[in-house]
Design an enzyme around this catalytic site. Sequence first.
Site, PDB file in Angstrom:
ATOM      1  CE1 TYR A 142      -4.230  -1.721   4.886  1.00  0.00           C
ATOM      2  CE2 TYR A 142      -3.449   0.519   4.525  1.00  0.00           C
ATOM      3  CZ  TYR A 142      -3.930  -0.688   4.021  1.00  0.00           C
ATOM      4  OH  TYR A 142      -4.097  -0.840   2.668  1.00  0.00           O
ATOM      5  CB  SER A 165      -0.855  -0.003   1.281  1.00  0.00           C
ATOM      6  OG  SER A 165      -1.515   1.227   1.454  1.00  0.00           O
TER       7      SER A 165
HETATM    8  N1  LIG Z   1      -8.456  -0.308  -2.244  1.00  0.00           N
HETATM    9  C1  LIG Z   1      -7.457   0.465  -1.924  1.00  0.00           C
HETATM   10  O1  LIG Z   1      -7.559   1.708  -2.001  1.00  0.00           O
HETATM   11  C2  LIG Z   1      -6.149  -0.126  -1.465  1.00  0.00           C
HETATM   12  C3  LIG Z   1      -5.048   0.723  -1.340  1.00  0.00           C
HETATM   13  C4  LIG Z   1      -3.846   0.210  -0.920  1.00  0.00           C
HETATM   14  C5  LIG Z   1      -3.723  -1.140  -0.646  1.00  0.00           C
HETATM   15  N2  LIG Z   1      -4.797  -1.954  -0.782  1.00  0.00           N
HETATM   16  C6  LIG Z   1      -4.605  -3.367  -0.439  1.00  0.00           C
HETATM   17  O2  LIG Z   1      -5.100  -4.180  -1.482  1.00  0.00           O
HETATM   18  C7  LIG Z   1      -5.569  -5.422  -0.942  1.00  0.00           C
HETATM   19  C8  LIG Z   1      -6.981  -5.679  -1.447  1.00  0.00           C
HETATM   20  O3  LIG Z   1      -7.810  -4.608  -1.024  1.00  0.00           O
HETATM   21  P1  LIG Z   1      -9.264  -4.338  -1.626  1.00  0.00           P
HETATM   22  O4  LIG Z   1      -9.424  -2.873  -1.603  1.00  0.00           O
HETATM   23  O5  LIG Z   1      -9.441  -5.114  -2.864  1.00  0.00           O
HETATM   24  O6  LIG Z   1     -10.141  -4.955  -0.428  1.00  0.00           O
HETATM   25  P2  LIG Z   1     -11.494  -5.813  -0.441  1.00  0.00           P
HETATM   26  O7  LIG Z   1     -11.983  -5.723   0.959  1.00  0.00           O
HETATM   27  O8  LIG Z   1     -12.372  -5.382  -1.554  1.00  0.00           O
HETATM   28  O9  LIG Z   1     -10.975  -7.291  -0.725  1.00  0.00           O
HETATM   29  C9  LIG Z   1     -10.211  -7.995   0.213  1.00  0.00           C
HETATM   30  C10 LIG Z   1     -10.540  -9.467   0.083  1.00  0.00           C
HETATM   31  O10 LIG Z   1      -9.730 -10.170   1.060  1.00  0.00           O
HETATM   32  C11 LIG Z   1     -10.534 -11.186   1.624  1.00  0.00           C
HETATM   33  N3  LIG Z   1     -10.014 -11.623   2.921  1.00  0.00           N
HETATM   34  C12 LIG Z   1     -10.152 -10.998   4.117  1.00  0.00           C
HETATM   35  N4  LIG Z   1      -9.579 -11.740   5.079  1.00  0.00           N
HETATM   36  C13 LIG Z   1      -9.086 -12.845   4.476  1.00  0.00           C
HETATM   37  C14 LIG Z   1      -8.397 -13.991   4.954  1.00  0.00           C
HETATM   38  N5  LIG Z   1      -8.107 -14.152   6.269  1.00  0.00           N
HETATM   39  N6  LIG Z   1      -8.003 -14.926   4.065  1.00  0.00           N
HETATM   40  C15 LIG Z   1      -8.300 -14.799   2.748  1.00  0.00           C
HETATM   41  N7  LIG Z   1      -8.966 -13.750   2.249  1.00  0.00           N
HETATM   42  C16 LIG Z   1      -9.345 -12.785   3.109  1.00  0.00           C
HETATM   43  C17 LIG Z   1     -11.916 -10.549   1.749  1.00  0.00           C
HETATM   44  O11 LIG Z   1     -12.932 -11.513   1.934  1.00  0.00           O
HETATM   45  C18 LIG Z   1     -12.015  -9.792   0.426  1.00  0.00           C
HETATM   46  O12 LIG Z   1     -12.582 -10.600  -0.579  1.00  0.00           O
HETATM   47  C19 LIG Z   1      -5.456  -5.305   0.574  1.00  0.00           C
HETATM   48  O13 LIG Z   1      -4.257  -5.931   1.009  1.00  0.00           O
HETATM   49  C20 LIG Z   1      -5.372  -3.808   0.796  1.00  0.00           C
HETATM   50  O14 LIG Z   1      -4.693  -3.456   1.980  1.00  0.00           O
HETATM   51  C21 LIG Z   1      -6.013  -1.480  -1.178  1.00  0.00           C
END
Ligand SMILES: NC(=O)c1ccc[n+]([C@@H]2O[C@H](COP(=O)([O-])OP(=O)(O)OC[C@H]3O[C@@H](n4cnc5c(N)ncnc54)[C@H](O)[C@@H]3O)[C@@H](O)[C@H]2O)c1
Length: 259
Positions: free
Chosen positions: A163, A150
């Site tokens: 985080y 991130s």
């Molecule tokens: N969306 C953003 O702006 C953003 C920015 C920076 C980093 N990220 C990172 O990207 C990644 C995905 O984020 P997103 O925005 O798609 O989130 P999201 O919540 O849409 O998707 C996350 C997925 O992870 C799954 N999950 C949760 N706990 C789990 C576990 N114990 N085992 C397996 N799966 C599990 C959830 O069920 C969900 O389907 C994360 O690591 C997040 O920190 C996202």
Amino acid sequence: MVPLSSEGSLTGKAAIVTGGGSGLGRASAIALARAGAHVTVADVNEAGGKETAALVFEEAGGDAEFVRSDVTREEDVEQLVDRAVGRWGRLDCAVNNAGMTGPNGFTADYTLEQWNTTIGLNLTGVFLSLKYEIPALLASGGGSIVNMASGAGLVGFAGLPAYVASKHGVVGLTKAAALEYAQQGIRINAICPGSTRTPMLEGFMGGDPNIERAMTAGIPLGRLGRPDEIAEAVVWLCSDASSFVLGHAMAVDGGSVIQ
Ligand SMILES: NC(=O)c1ccc[n+]([C@@H]2O[C@H](COP(=O)([O-])OP(=O)(O)OC[C@H]3O[C@@H](n4cnc5c(N)ncnc54)[C@H](O)[C@@H]3O)[C@@H](O)[C@H]2O)c1
């Protein structure tokens, strides 16, 4: 010569995407399939994971299998990698993407339980995934792993201590593991997405237009990212097009962390 576009860049390869049932994981699974890979979609959310597997077929004409797997449970991760290798006969790529923001709060107000839950998923989950993916990649003769960090893995943010710590940890773990396995044909990199419109970000913004405006104001390109823009970087890092890129924490964020 490597192809200039990602079309066909992963033909015949097999990939795992953790947290593939939503957001960036779903977009990555579809993009990897478009590039030709077979995909194992792992998630704790069965409905979301199965829907992604169906979308891989509908939108990319690809092959995907959903495996229910909690990346915080060692036995689940071990079985996930076994299932992927059993299904596709090999493992070439992995996208360690499952993660959560965790609760909002300053450090002294955080409970140990809140801390452990966020670190357990975001950092220990990536460690466990690497632990079982690396031997499978070695058995396939090498490959590429992308850890979803991130912008919070590159700079600090107030109010999300676990985080920020977990994502800095993912960047550090990526660098350490990249150095360890470079000579055995495994490239390990991280992506540091900026604010990207996914269910996680929508939840974080809570439907408050002021929060969205404030987030957008911090992005030089003047808008939130789209999941497919992060997925493009995933495919590139998974493919031979990035063959000289190793241990890199790549910001894909509309310029948010340029210093
Ligand atoms: N969306 C953003 O702006 C953003 C920015 C920076 C980093 N990220 C990172 O990207 C990644 C995905 O984020 P997103 O925005 O798609 O989130 P999201 O919540 O849409 O998707 C996350 C997925 O992870 C799954 N999950 C949760 N706990 C789990 C576990 N114990 N085992 C397996 N799966 C599990 C959830 O069920 C969900 O389907 C994360 O690591 C997040 O920190 C996202």
